[in-house]
Write an enzyme that holds these catalytic residues in place. Structure first.
Site, PDB file in Angstrom:
ATOM      1  N   ARG A  37     -77.182 -25.541 -66.823  1.00  0.00           N
ATOM      2  CA  ARG A  37     -76.638 -26.462 -65.812  1.00  0.00           C
ATOM      3  C   ARG A  37     -75.907 -25.696 -64.711  1.00  0.00           C
ATOM      4  O   ARG A  37     -75.918 -26.109 -63.551  1.00  0.00           O
ATOM      5  CB  ARG A  37     -75.674 -27.458 -66.455  1.00  0.00           C
ATOM      6  CG  ARG A  37     -76.420 -28.558 -67.164  1.00  0.00           C
ATOM      7  CD  ARG A  37     -75.532 -29.736 -67.483  1.00  0.00           C
ATOM      8  NE  ARG A  37     -76.368 -30.860 -67.817  1.00  0.00           N
ATOM      9  CZ  ARG A  37     -76.044 -31.798 -68.685  1.00  0.00           C
ATOM     10  NH1 ARG A  37     -74.886 -31.758 -69.302  1.00  0.00           N
ATOM     11  NH2 ARG A  37     -76.865 -32.800 -68.923  1.00  0.00           N
ATOM     12  N   LYS A 197     -88.225 -44.176 -81.891  1.00  0.00           N
ATOM     13  CA  LYS A 197     -88.140 -45.635 -82.046  1.00  0.00           C
ATOM     14  C   LYS A 197     -88.477 -46.401 -80.773  1.00  0.00           C
ATOM     15  O   LYS A 197     -88.080 -45.999 -79.683  1.00  0.00           O
ATOM     16  CB  LYS A 197     -86.719 -46.006 -82.456  1.00  0.00           C
ATOM     17  CG  LYS A 197     -86.369 -45.562 -83.852  1.00  0.00           C
ATOM     18  CD  LYS A 197     -84.982 -46.037 -84.183  1.00  0.00           C
ATOM     19  CE  LYS A 197     -84.672 -45.780 -85.647  1.00  0.00           C
ATOM     20  NZ  LYS A 197     -83.321 -46.227 -85.979  1.00  0.00           N
ATOM     21  N   GLY A 354     -83.727 -36.138 -72.999  1.00  0.00           N
ATOM     22  CA  GLY A 354     -83.415 -35.738 -74.374  1.00  0.00           C
ATOM     23  C   GLY A 354     -84.327 -34.687 -74.962  1.00  0.00           C
ATOM     24  O   GLY A 354     -84.410 -33.570 -74.468  1.00  0.00           O
ATOM     25  N   GLY A 377     -79.679 -39.208 -69.916  1.00  0.00           N
ATOM     26  CA  GLY A 377     -79.467 -40.638 -69.685  1.00  0.00           C
ATOM     27  C   GLY A 377     -79.900 -41.092 -68.306  1.00  0.00           C
ATOM     28  O   GLY A 377     -80.536 -42.137 -68.159  1.00  0.00           O
TER      29      GLY A 377
HETATM   30  P1  AMP Z   1     -86.486 -39.698 -78.965  1.00  0.00           P
HETATM   31  O1  AMP Z   1     -85.105 -39.115 -78.970  1.00  0.00           O
HETATM   32  O2  AMP Z   1     -86.534 -41.174 -79.107  1.00  0.00           O
HETATM   33  O3  AMP Z   1     -87.324 -39.162 -77.835  1.00  0.00           O
HETATM   34  O4  AMP Z   1     -87.146 -39.209 -80.308  1.00  0.00           O
HETATM   35  C1  AMP Z   1     -87.422 -37.875 -80.575  1.00  0.00           C
HETATM   36  C2  AMP Z   1     -87.588 -37.720 -82.052  1.00  0.00           C
HETATM   37  O5  AMP Z   1     -88.700 -38.481 -82.494  1.00  0.00           O
HETATM   38  C3  AMP Z   1     -87.851 -36.292 -82.461  1.00  0.00           C
HETATM   39  O6  AMP Z   1     -86.774 -35.852 -83.241  1.00  0.00           O
HETATM   40  C4  AMP Z   1     -89.133 -36.394 -83.291  1.00  0.00           C
HETATM   41  O7  AMP Z   1     -89.081 -35.620 -84.471  1.00  0.00           O
HETATM   42  C5  AMP Z   1     -89.178 -37.854 -83.653  1.00  0.00           C
HETATM   43  N1  AMP Z   1     -90.543 -38.288 -83.971  1.00  0.00           N
HETATM   44  C6  AMP Z   1     -91.621 -38.220 -83.192  1.00  0.00           C
HETATM   45  N2  AMP Z   1     -92.704 -38.678 -83.858  1.00  0.00           N
HETATM   46  C7  AMP Z   1     -92.284 -39.059 -85.082  1.00  0.00           C
HETATM   47  C8  AMP Z   1     -92.928 -39.615 -86.219  1.00  0.00           C
HETATM   48  N3  AMP Z   1     -94.247 -39.884 -86.224  1.00  0.00           N
HETATM   49  N4  AMP Z   1     -92.186 -39.884 -87.316  1.00  0.00           N
HETATM   50  C9  AMP Z   1     -90.865 -39.612 -87.301  1.00  0.00           C
HETATM   51  N5  AMP Z   1     -90.197 -39.089 -86.269  1.00  0.00           N
HETATM   52  C10 AMP Z   1     -90.898 -38.812 -85.163  1.00  0.00           C
END
Ligand code: AMP
Length: 399
Positions: A37, A197, A354, A377
């Site tokens: 940064r 999610k 992220g 964010g």
């Molecule tokens: P996010 O912060 O929502 O972008 O999520 C990122 C996280 O999603 C990472 O830590 C990945 O390991 C997890 N992830 C991606 N695909 C899967 C999956 N099929 N099952 C479980 N975790 C997952």
């Protein structure tokens, strides 16, 4: 393309320039552990300094409740001096006598860092009295902290209403890249959205289906969509209660003529651990006690050809559990393909938010993308189509 004022529109010589930067860097044992940064804001600081402006840096650091020595910006200012190869002065407060005296002693070209703005509750409240105290220290305000632009705080937004306001070079680069990706992109536009999610990305998906021509859904969140379509996803991460929401998003996509590209096969393991035995299965054969941890080889081929068909790519979220081998394969292969298409001049690729930066770093391709945003964010809120207060104020302020 730029619709906001930049450093090209102002003579900073001999002016007191309040520059909002993001010095909220990770620390380890009192030392800066990642200076990315600081490197990013160096350009703006050096330009203003070399043009004879007095650079007065404002930033928050952490989430202190009032004055807290552990959240002092002093060690960060020292590291910033190393990064800039210039002396960076420091004032023990961002308002009041300490700040006034330090600013009064500045000569053209000097750089001064003021203490953590969040030591004062007026910062997060965007309190007009606090804004006025900050504003009294400067002649103009430059916002170079895109990563804080989703917050309407005194130093990120309030100052833009009381001082002539300009985008710094980092902010300018970010806004130009984002405009090329979604606001006025070259079509066809594809988005790749992955991650754990659906629940954290509903606004994002709803916005994107109205803007992009094709949307690749991968990662854990794809399981919710597959489940909603009747696929047995075994023990995979899946938000079953969101099945109706997933179907609504698919309907919206159809109405908006946005092609949805979901996995057609999946890499399944029985334990969530590195090098757990795994195998690719078709969607009609996912074992009941298995977990989908990555997209399968046929899905990767589909993502690759979707990237080939696109002129612009926006990416947020890994398409598999990329931290654990071999479940990084889908993310790495898609990232490498996008990077190669970008390098050969066929694709504008913008990624951020992220884990995406970590995933692209893991694939070794961050520098080959057109733009990778480190603003978590703020990048997500921009992808959700929400106006960012710290950007809006740059568009509409008086001069
Ligand atoms: P996010 O912060 O929502 O972008 O999520 C990122 C996280 O999603 C990472 O830590 C990945 O390991 C997890 N992830 C991606 N695909 C899967 C999956 N099929 N099952 C479980 N975790 C997952």
């Amino acid at each position: 393309m730029t619709t906001f004022r930049t450093l090209d529109d102002v003579d900073v010589n001999n002016k007191r320039v309040l520059v909002r930067v993001d010095l909220n860097v990770p620390m380890d044992n009192g030392r800066v552990s990642d200076a990315t940064r600081l490197e990013r804001v160096a350009k703006t600081i050096i330009e203003i300094s070399e043009k004879g402006g007095k650079v007065i840096l404002l930033s928050h650091f952490g989430r202190p409740k009032g004055v807290d020595p552990k959240a002092s910006l002093k060690p960060v200012a020292v590291t910033l001096g190393y990064v800039l190869r210039r002396h960076v002065g420091f004032a023990d407060d961002c308002i009041g006598k300490a700040a006034q005296d330090a600013v009064a002693a500045m000569k053209p070209g000097d750089i001064l860092c003021l203490e953590n703005t969040r030591f004062h509750p007026g910062e997060e409240k965007n309190d007009p009295a606090f804004v006025a105290q900050l504003a009294s220290l400067g002649d103009i305000w430059v916002n170079d902290a895109f990563s804080c632009a989703h917050r309407a705080h005194a130093s990120t937004e309030g100052l833009g209403h009381v001082l002539p306001a300009y985008a710094g070079r980092t902010m300018q680069a970010e806004l130009d890249a984002l405009a090329k990706a979604l606001e006025a992109p070259t079509h066809p536009v594809i988005a790749i959205i992955g991650g754990a999610k659906v629940s954290t990305k509903l606004d994002l998906l709803e916005n994107l289906v109205t803007k992009v021509d094709a949307l690749v859904i991968g990662g854990g969140m794809a399981n919710t969509f597959l489940h909603a379509q009747g696929v047995n996803v075994g023990k995979s991460l899946c938000e079953k209660d969101l099945a109706p929401t997933a179907l609504r998003i698919l309907d919206r996509a159809e109405a908006a003529n946005c092609a949805i590209i979901l996995p057609v096969d999946a890499v399944v393991a029985f334990h969530f651990e590195a090098n757990a035995p795994s195998q690719a299965y078709g969607l009609d054969a996912i074992p009941g006690d298995g977990m989908i941890l990555d997209v399968g080889p046929r899905s990767i081929d589909r993502i690759r050809s979707a990237i080939d068909d696109a002129a612009t790519l926006v990416w947020n979220g890994p398409v598999g559990a990329f931290e654990i081998a071999p479940f990084d394969r889908g993310t790495v292969q898609a990232a490498k393909h996008a990077a190669a298409r970008t390098k050969s001049g066929h694709l504008i690729s913008v990624a951020g938010g992220g884990d995406t930066v970590a995933a692209l770093n893991h694939a070794g391709v961050s520098s080959d993308f057109t733009y990778v945003s480190t603003a978590g964010g703020a990048f997500l809120e921009w992808m959700e189509g929400k106006p960012l207060p710290g950007v809006e104020v740059l568009r509409s302020t008086r001069n």
